[in-house]
Design an enzyme around this catalytic site. Structure first.
Site, PDB file in Angstrom:
ATOM      1  N   ARG A  41      11.412  -6.029   4.801  1.00 21.35           N
ATOM      2  CA  ARG A  41      11.184  -4.577   4.655  1.00 21.35           C
ATOM      3  C   ARG A  41      12.161  -3.777   5.519  1.00 21.35           C
ATOM      4  O   ARG A  41      12.341  -4.051   6.698  1.00 21.35           O
ATOM      5  CB  ARG A  41       9.748  -4.231   5.064  1.00 21.35           C
ATOM      6  CG  ARG A  41       9.513  -2.723   5.069  1.00 21.35           C
ATOM      7  CD  ARG A  41       8.055  -2.340   5.003  1.00 21.35           C
ATOM      8  NE  ARG A  41       7.292  -2.734   6.171  1.00 21.35           N
ATOM      9  CZ  ARG A  41       5.980  -2.536   6.300  1.00 21.35           C
ATOM     10  NH1 ARG A  41       5.297  -1.955   5.312  1.00 21.35           N
ATOM     11  NH2 ARG A  41       5.340  -2.917   7.379  1.00 21.35           N
ATOM     12  N   ARG A  75      -9.260   0.806   9.068  1.00 25.24           N
ATOM     13  CA  ARG A  75      -8.842  -0.557   9.371  1.00 25.24           C
ATOM     14  C   ARG A  75      -9.903  -1.307  10.157  1.00 25.24           C
ATOM     15  O   ARG A  75      -9.699  -2.480  10.483  1.00 25.24           O
ATOM     16  CB  ARG A  75      -7.566  -0.523  10.205  1.00 25.24           C
ATOM     17  CG  ARG A  75      -6.273  -0.748   9.433  1.00 25.24           C
ATOM     18  CD  ARG A  75      -5.135  -0.541  10.413  1.00 25.24           C
ATOM     19  NE  ARG A  75      -3.942  -1.262  10.101  1.00 25.24           N
ATOM     20  CZ  ARG A  75      -2.908  -0.763   9.426  1.00 25.24           C
ATOM     21  NH1 ARG A  75      -2.969   0.443   8.930  1.00 25.24           N
ATOM     22  NH2 ARG A  75      -1.832  -1.484   9.260  1.00 25.24           N
ATOM     23  N   ARG A  90      11.581  -1.796  11.054  1.00 25.06           N
ATOM     24  CA  ARG A  90      10.567  -1.422  12.034  1.00 25.06           C
ATOM     25  C   ARG A  90      10.453  -2.498  13.111  1.00 25.06           C
ATOM     26  O   ARG A  90      10.511  -3.681  12.805  1.00 25.06           O
ATOM     27  CB  ARG A  90       9.208  -1.270  11.325  1.00 25.06           C
ATOM     28  CG  ARG A  90       9.022   0.081  10.691  1.00 25.06           C
ATOM     29  CD  ARG A  90       7.846   0.157   9.754  1.00 25.06           C
ATOM     30  NE  ARG A  90       6.615  -0.452  10.245  1.00 25.06           N
ATOM     31  CZ  ARG A  90       5.462  -0.376   9.593  1.00 25.06           C
ATOM     32  NH1 ARG A  90       5.382   0.279   8.443  1.00 25.06           N
ATOM     33  NH2 ARG A  90       4.392  -0.959  10.073  1.00 25.06           N
ATOM     34  N   ARG A  93      -0.091  -9.336  13.523  1.00 17.26           N
ATOM     35  CA  ARG A  93      -0.666  -8.327  12.628  1.00 17.26           C
ATOM     36  C   ARG A  93      -1.528  -8.984  11.549  1.00 17.26           C
ATOM     37  O   ARG A  93      -2.555  -8.440  11.158  1.00 17.26           O
ATOM     38  CB  ARG A  93       0.449  -7.483  12.007  1.00 17.26           C
ATOM     39  CG  ARG A  93       1.023  -6.510  13.024  1.00 17.26           C
ATOM     40  CD  ARG A  93       2.358  -6.009  12.593  1.00 17.26           C
ATOM     41  NE  ARG A  93       2.268  -5.139  11.440  1.00 17.26           N
ATOM     42  CZ  ARG A  93       3.269  -4.943  10.589  1.00 17.26           C
ATOM     43  NH1 ARG A  93       4.402  -5.588  10.751  1.00 17.26           N
ATOM     44  NH2 ARG A  93       3.111  -4.125   9.591  1.00 17.26           N
ATOM     45  N   LYS A 128       0.830  -1.210   0.000  1.00 17.62           N
ATOM     46  CA  LYS A 128       0.000   0.000   0.000  1.00 17.62           C
ATOM     47  C   LYS A 128       0.866   1.262   0.000  1.00 17.62           C
ATOM     48  O   LYS A 128       0.637   2.181  -0.774  1.00 17.62           O
ATOM     49  CB  LYS A 128      -0.929   0.017   1.233  1.00 17.62           C
ATOM     50  CG  LYS A 128      -1.868  -1.172   1.319  1.00 17.62           C
ATOM     51  CD  LYS A 128      -2.788  -1.079   2.526  1.00 17.62           C
ATOM     52  CE  LYS A 128      -2.082  -1.101   3.871  1.00 17.62           C
ATOM     53  NZ  LYS A 128      -1.321  -2.336   4.155  1.00 17.62           N
TER      54      LYS A 128
END
Ligand code: ADP
Ligand code: ADP
Length: 223
Positions: free
Chosen positions: A134, A95, A166, A177, A20
């Site tokens: 990531r 969300r 992160r 998640r 996204k």
């Protein structure tokens, strides 16, 4: 560049790691829409040491959602500002169904509505590969992937030395998640489909191909 003669509000929907943010940066540049990421907004609050940032961190670290009331308040305040009046590209919001309803109500109060919600469709296996690799540049925030989109060694800014991971992209948080997405966010697929506002793109292609499908979906609804 998409021709727009009216304000346009677009949602990018999809699990964490679907792409996204990557797509939002490109699409915002191509359309002139303002890119709004609630995750980025929370991380900025955290960097600035605000109460909201410290509160959000307790949820983000566990891979849980920040409560609806504070998230909705932050987002509605942001879309009320002048630079959001020509439209926005929402990345990571809404969300939950409660957030979606609050956004619908706020837009309808200004005689507007969501133009389209684009679901970036990616399998759980691919998500795990994407989130596990990531990284982002500590200096400018640009997002990379150790394998799929490696840091730029020729850049003084985005080279490997500057990359950080992160906290919520560590394996313990990723599984939670994905579960949170399935329980709380996936119901939005039906919510927007029922409203006749869902378009789905195949997220398991190179970023440029995903971006082309996404632009086509926006062109289909732009007036
Ligand atoms: P990703 O792109 O990996 O899904 P985000 O940057 O969008 O991650 O979000 C990171 C975290 O910030 C989420 O796991 C959640 O804790 C919090 N967050 C972001 N957006 C929202 C939202 N709309 N509602 C509640 N929590 C949110
Ligand atoms: P989200 O905002 O949905 O959490 P990101 O845009 O941060 O997702 O992408 C998650 C990771 O996957 C990043 O490391 C990014 O570089 C990588 N990525 C994004 N799109 C693709 C793609 N089409 N193919 C391979 N990797 C991708």
């Amino acid at each position: 560049m998409i021709q727009r003669d009216a304000t346009m509000y677009v949602i990018l929907l999809g699990p964490p790691g679907a792409g996204k943010g990557t797509q939002a940066v490109q699409t915002a540049a191509a359309t002139g829409l303002l890119h709004l990421s609630t995750g980025d907004m929370f991380r900025e609050h955290l960097r600035n040491g605000t109460d909201l940032g410290n509160l959000a961190k307790t949820y983000m670290d566990r891979g849980e959602l920040v409560p609806d009331d504070v998230t909705i308040r932050m987002l509605l305040e942001r879309i009320g500002r002048t630079d959001a009046q020509a439209g926005c590209l929402f990345d990571g919001f809404p969300r939950t169904v409660e957030q979606a309803r609050a956004l619908d109500e706020a837009l309808s109060a200004q005689n507007d509505e969501i133009a389209v919600t684009v679901l970036i469709d990616v399998s759980n296996e691919e998500i795990t590969r994407r989130l596990g690799g990531r990284v982002s540049c500590a200096a400018c925030g640009s997002v990379f992937h150790n394998i799929f989109n490696p840091p730029d060694e020729s850049s003084p800014c985005c080279d490997t030395v500057n990359m950080i991971q992160r906290d919520d992209d560590k394996p313990e948080a990723i599984a939670n998640r994905l579960q949170v997405y399935a329980d709380q966010t996936e119901p939005l697929v039906a919510y927007y489909r029922d409203a006749g506002k869902l378009s789905t793109v195949n997220g398991e292609q190179p970023p440029a191909a995903v971006g082309a499908e996404l632009l086509a979906a926006l062109e289909a609804v732009s007036g």
